[in-house]
Design a protein around this motif. Sequence first.
Motif, PDB file in Angstrom:
ATOM      1  N   PRO A   6      49.682 -23.504 -54.831  1.00  0.00           N
ATOM      2  CA  PRO A   6      48.943 -22.582 -54.000  1.00  0.00           C
ATOM      3  C   PRO A   6      49.685 -21.128 -54.334  1.00  0.00           C
ATOM      4  O   PRO A   6      48.829 -20.168 -54.294  1.00  0.00           O
ATOM      5  CB  PRO A   6      49.492 -22.796 -52.685  1.00  0.00           C
ATOM      6  CG  PRO A   6      49.646 -24.272 -52.525  1.00  0.00           C
ATOM      7  CD  PRO A   6      50.046 -24.515 -53.937  1.00  0.00           C
ATOM      8  N   GLN A   7      50.883 -20.986 -54.642  1.00  0.00           N
ATOM      9  CA  GLN A   7      51.691 -19.908 -55.041  1.00  0.00           C
ATOM     10  C   GLN A   7      52.863 -19.939 -55.918  1.00  0.00           C
ATOM     11  O   GLN A   7      53.672 -21.146 -55.228  1.00  0.00           O
ATOM     12  CB  GLN A   7      51.840 -19.201 -53.664  1.00  0.00           C
ATOM     13  CG  GLN A   7      52.487 -17.578 -53.786  1.00  0.00           C
ATOM     14  CD  GLN A   7      52.680 -16.947 -52.531  1.00  0.00           C
ATOM     15  OE1 GLN A   7      53.383 -17.473 -51.646  1.00  0.00           O
ATOM     16  NE2 GLN A   7      52.145 -15.924 -52.320  1.00  0.00           N
ATOM     17  N   LEU A   8      53.164 -19.507 -56.777  1.00  0.00           N
ATOM     18  CA  LEU A   8      54.147 -19.525 -57.525  1.00  0.00           C
ATOM     19  C   LEU A   8      55.120 -18.381 -57.195  1.00  0.00           C
ATOM     20  O   LEU A   8      54.798 -17.435 -56.992  1.00  0.00           O
ATOM     21  CB  LEU A   8      54.019 -19.149 -59.038  1.00  0.00           C
ATOM     22  CG  LEU A   8      53.188 -20.367 -59.586  1.00  0.00           C
ATOM     23  CD1 LEU A   8      52.693 -19.907 -61.198  1.00  0.00           C
ATOM     24  CD2 LEU A   8      53.802 -21.650 -60.019  1.00  0.00           C
ATOM     25  N   LYS A   9      56.575 -18.747 -57.076  1.00  0.00           N
ATOM     26  CA  LYS A   9      57.637 -17.790 -56.785  1.00  0.00           C
ATOM     27  C   LYS A   9      58.021 -17.166 -58.223  1.00  0.00           C
ATOM     28  O   LYS A   9      58.609 -18.093 -59.034  1.00  0.00           O
ATOM     29  CB  LYS A   9      58.710 -18.383 -56.167  1.00  0.00           C
ATOM     30  CG  LYS A   9      58.417 -18.733 -54.670  1.00  0.00           C
ATOM     31  CD  LYS A   9      59.609 -19.151 -53.738  1.00  0.00           C
ATOM     32  CE  LYS A   9      59.133 -19.257 -52.464  1.00  0.00           C
ATOM     33  NZ  LYS A   9      60.480 -20.112 -51.600  1.00  0.00           N
ATOM     34  N   ALA A  42      47.633 -11.373 -61.458  1.00  0.00           N
ATOM     35  CA  ALA A  42      46.390 -11.261 -60.860  1.00  0.00           C
ATOM     36  C   ALA A  42      45.245 -11.259 -61.907  1.00  0.00           C
ATOM     37  O   ALA A  42      44.175 -12.113 -61.495  1.00  0.00           O
ATOM     38  CB  ALA A  42      46.492  -9.917 -60.319  1.00  0.00           C
ATOM     39  N   ASN A  43      45.359 -10.932 -62.995  1.00  0.00           N
ATOM     40  CA  ASN A  43      44.404 -10.988 -64.201  1.00  0.00           C
ATOM     41  C   ASN A  43      44.250 -12.635 -64.434  1.00  0.00           C
ATOM     42  O   ASN A  43      43.231 -13.036 -64.948  1.00  0.00           O
ATOM     43  CB  ASN A  43      45.172 -10.245 -65.268  1.00  0.00           C
ATOM     44  CG  ASN A  43      44.621  -8.711 -65.119  1.00  0.00           C
ATOM     45  OD1 ASN A  43      44.104  -8.386 -64.449  1.00  0.00           O
ATOM     46  ND2 ASN A  43      45.581  -8.020 -65.998  1.00  0.00           N
ATOM     47  N   LYS A  44      45.327 -13.446 -64.187  1.00  0.00           N
ATOM     48  CA  LYS A  44      45.165 -14.908 -64.499  1.00  0.00           C
ATOM     49  C   LYS A  44      44.541 -15.608 -63.228  1.00  0.00           C
ATOM     50  O   LYS A  44      44.466 -16.700 -63.479  1.00  0.00           O
ATOM     51  CB  LYS A  44      46.546 -15.388 -65.016  1.00  0.00           C
ATOM     52  CG  LYS A  44      46.905 -14.940 -66.355  1.00  0.00           C
ATOM     53  CD  LYS A  44      48.295 -15.489 -66.592  1.00  0.00           C
ATOM     54  CE  LYS A  44      48.107 -16.925 -66.732  1.00  0.00           C
ATOM     55  NZ  LYS A  44      47.683 -17.294 -68.294  1.00  0.00           N
ATOM     56  N   ALA A  45      44.334 -14.797 -62.139  1.00  0.00           N
ATOM     57  CA  ALA A  45      43.874 -15.148 -60.689  1.00  0.00           C
ATOM     58  C   ALA A  45      45.106 -16.250 -60.452  1.00  0.00           C
ATOM     59  O   ALA A  45      44.297 -17.389 -59.965  1.00  0.00           O
ATOM     60  CB  ALA A  45      42.443 -16.108 -60.866  1.00  0.00           C
ATOM     61  N   VAL A  46      46.255 -16.118 -60.484  1.00  0.00           N
ATOM     62  CA  VAL A  46      47.300 -16.835 -60.085  1.00  0.00           C
ATOM     63  C   VAL A  46      48.034 -15.934 -58.751  1.00  0.00           C
ATOM     64  O   VAL A  46      48.330 -15.061 -59.119  1.00  0.00           O
ATOM     65  CB  VAL A  46      48.372 -17.378 -61.230  1.00  0.00           C
ATOM     66  CG1 VAL A  46      49.668 -18.026 -60.569  1.00  0.00           C
ATOM     67  CG2 VAL A  46      47.513 -18.185 -62.445  1.00  0.00           C
TER      68      VAL A  46
END
Length: 127
Positions: A26-29, A43-47
Amino acid sequence: LLNLGIGKCKVVVGSPVGKSLDYQKPQLKIATKMPHITRKYFANKAVSIESLKLYGSIELAPLVGLSDAIVDIVETGSTMAQNNLKIDEVIMESNAYLVANKNSFYGKKEQILSLYEQLKKCIKATQ
């Protein structure tokens, strides 16, 4: 004004050797000294990421469980390798350029062009 061909480096995503980044989380640190570049890249990778701004040896963050990966600037990648990290992705490459402010260029055009020519000769001599 001129690509100096020195100071070559890359901004990279790095993670521990033997582990791949799980883009399904859900979210990478991500630990970094460059939060703006990091956020824009992912953000450009939609991650979705949580950007952790750190100073000093950020290579330690994944090793102590503080982050999943890092975004850092590297020249050869040897420091990452020494910390058991690998380069996963290259975000951008960079090197040194001779630049001039427009106002300074017009005000000191002769000196700047002289420096430009001297540097250009040096660069050609080393190629």
